[in-house]
Scaffold this motif. Sequence first.
Motif, short mmCIF file in Angstrom:
data_model
loop_
_atom_site.label_atom_id
_atom_site.label_comp_id
_atom_site.label_asym_id
_atom_site.label_seq_id
_atom_site.Cartn_x
_atom_site.Cartn_y
_atom_site.Cartn_z
N LYS A 130 0.82 -1.21 0.00
CA LYS A 130 0.00 0.00 0.00
C LYS A 130 0.86 1.26 0.00
O LYS A 130 0.43 2.31 -0.50
CB LYS A 130 -0.92 -0.01 1.22
N ARG A 144 1.33 3.16 -3.22
CA ARG A 144 0.23 4.03 -3.68
C ARG A 144 0.24 5.39 -2.99
O ARG A 144 -0.50 6.29 -3.38
CB ARG A 144 -1.12 3.36 -3.43
N GLU A 145 1.06 5.52 -1.95
CA GLU A 145 1.15 6.78 -1.23
C GLU A 145 2.23 7.69 -1.79
O GLU A 145 2.40 8.82 -1.30
CB GLU A 145 1.43 6.50 0.26
N ASP A 177 4.81 -3.96 -7.12
CA ASP A 177 4.29 -5.11 -6.38
C ASP A 177 5.14 -6.35 -6.63
O ASP A 177 5.39 -7.14 -5.71
CB ASP A 177 2.84 -5.38 -6.78
#
Length: 234
Positions: free
Chosen positions: A71, A74-75, A105
Motif C-alpha cells: 500500500k 500508492r502513497e 508489487d
Amino acid sequence: MFHNSLSEWLHRSREARDKFKQNMVSASHRPRPLIQIFPTRSIFVSPGDIGRAYDYWLRMVCITINRLGKKQFREFLGCKTYYERMYQAHPDFKGAMDQCLAAFDSCYGSKRFLDRTLLRSALILGYFEREYRTEQPVFAQNLNVNEESIDELAKLAKGSDTSWVVGEVILNPVFGLKGPKGTLAGDGDLIVDGTLYDLKTSREFRPLETLRQLIGYVAMNSFLRNRSHLSGRF
C-alpha cells in the motif's frame, strides 16, 4: 507567498542564504559524495529526472526490505499527483501507471531491485512528481522512457549500499509551515531510526547548499508538534 519547497526558498531568498552563511563554519576539506559515477553526456538524459527516479527507487527498496506493505507504493507523491490531475482518464496513462504499480508489487515479492521494468517505472513516476513541483505537465511521449535514462539510473542503483535503510522508517516526512504571511512547503526524503536522509544526485556536489536544506528541515520540525527531534546526514 508560497514556495513549493524549502530548497526553492533558500535558493531564491538572499536573506535566508546570508543568515545561514553567517552562522556556518567553513569545512577544512571538501567532503566527497557517497556514490560517484561517470554521468552520461547524452542530451536525452535529464539529471533532475534521474534524481527523482532514484529517490523512488530507494524508497521502493526501503519499503520492500522493511516489509512495510504494498500500500505504501500508492502513497507516493507521483501516484497521488497522477490521480489528482485525472491522468487515469487517458488510456495510455492508465496503462502506464498500472504497469508501474505491477512492477512495484512484483519487486516487493522478488526483491529484484535492478530489474529494468522497475527502473523504468521509477522514472515514469518521477515525471508526475515533477509536475507537482514545477507544474510542467506529463506528456504521452514521457511514457516512452529512453534506454539511456534507464542505464543511468541503473548505475546509481548498482553503486548503492542499501544496508542502512533497515529500521524504523518514515517515508517522505512533511515539514510544511503556514504563517500569517504565507506558506513554506517542505518535505524530506527519508527518516531511518530518527535520522533524516536527503538524497542528492547531481553533476556537482554542493555541501553548503545541502546543509542549509537539512538545517532548515530541523528548524521547521522544531515548530511542529508531535514530531521527534531529528539529526541530519548527507
